[in-house]
Enzyme design. Structure first.
Site, mmCIF file in Angstrom:
data_model
loop_
_atom_site.group_PDB
_atom_site.id
_atom_site.type_symbol
_atom_site.label_atom_id
_atom_site.label_comp_id
_atom_site.label_asym_id
_atom_site.label_seq_id
_atom_site.Cartn_x
_atom_site.Cartn_y
_atom_site.Cartn_z
ATOM 1 N N SER A 51 0.809 -1.221 0.000
ATOM 2 C CA SER A 51 0.000 0.000 0.000
ATOM 3 C C SER A 51 0.844 1.274 0.000
ATOM 4 O O SER A 51 0.350 2.344 -0.341
ATOM 5 C CB SER A 51 -0.951 0.009 1.198
ATOM 6 N N LYS A 111 0.670 4.436 7.066
ATOM 7 C CA LYS A 111 0.163 5.280 5.984
ATOM 8 C C LYS A 111 0.814 6.665 6.079
ATOM 9 O O LYS A 111 1.527 6.974 7.020
ATOM 10 C CB LYS A 111 -1.364 5.444 6.077
#
Length: 249
Positions: A51, A111
């Site tokens: 990701s 993230k």
């Protein structure tokens, strides 16, 4: 005169038991100290997914600075939100953070912070609008990054963009051939919360899908890659990337 001095005879079994107790206590002290250090100062984490490609490769081991946003009481984050010894500060836009997944605190996510409290965020076709303005991007050569992607990604149609977010520059991956991108209409980031996204925009479960990250879930800021290897017995293809050691994040 009678000599009252007598040799003290120590039972060997008692002496052995005392030695074992001392050994156990020393190991307990070591273990408690190590985990207290991890809880308060620095902690290693593993990147299991793509990701954050191309910033983080699958299999990267990263070092997380647990003091980036304030000094915590050791072990306090085991019971919920951590307790801070010093006045805490917030992550800044563009920083990569490790945090507890808002829907399950037992899962750690990594993230990038896109929006901080009070920001208005809108995402459409992988373009981010911050406080009503389009975040600046420019196309970059894909040959420098594409080798980090394995065959499960649509490598043929992946393109790369350099994003400028405040003083931070980073590269994101987008697949412009996809018929639909994960968009989100304009939202305002609440107090003590953050809007986060993965750099691999079309292969990231992030705030576009499950919402904001509360500050109490933030464990620290990712600093650099200290090792990079995908285990041979994992579901991913084996990789060993020593050249990624020392990559700053």
């Amino acid at each position: 005169m009678e000599d009252n001095n007598q040799d003290v005879v120590i039972d060997p079994s008692v002496e052995k038991l005392n030695k074992i107790k001392k050994e156990i206590l020393s190991w307990i002290y070591i273990i408690v100290s190590v985990f207290a250090f991890k809880s308060t100062f620095f902690e290693p984490n593993h990147i299991p997914s793509g990701s954050l490609l191309p910033t983080n490769a699958i299999g990267d081991f990263i070092l997380v600075n647990k003091m980036s946003y304030g000094l915590k009481v050791p072990y306090s984050d085991l019971f919920g939100d951590p307790w801070y010894i010093t006045t805490p500060s917030h992550p800044e836009r563009g920083e990569i953070i490790v945090f507890r997944y808002p829907k399950d605190r037992n899962i750690l996510f990594v993230k990038r912070v896109i929006g901080v409290p009070g920001d208005e965020i809108e995402v459409y076709n992988n373009k981010v609008y911050l406080n009503g303005k389009l975040v600046e991007t420019r196309a970059v050569d894909k040959s420098k990054y594409i080798d980090l992607f394995d065959d499960k990604f649509d490598k043929k149609n992946i393109e790369f963009e350099e994003v400028t977010l405040g003083e931070k520059k980073f590269v994101t991956a987008v697949n412009n051939s996809m018929p639909y991108h994960l968009n989100i209409e304009k939202v305002t980031v609440p107090k003590d919360s953050f809007f986060v996204m993965g750099d691999n925009r079309d292969y990231s479960s992030d705030s576009r899908y499950w919402g904001f990250v509360p500050f109490g879930h933030v464990r620290g800021r990712a600093m650099f890659v200290w090792f990079s290897m995908v285990y041979p017995w994992s579901q991913e293809k084996f990789h060993f990337r020593p050249w990624r050691i020392g990559t700053t994040l």
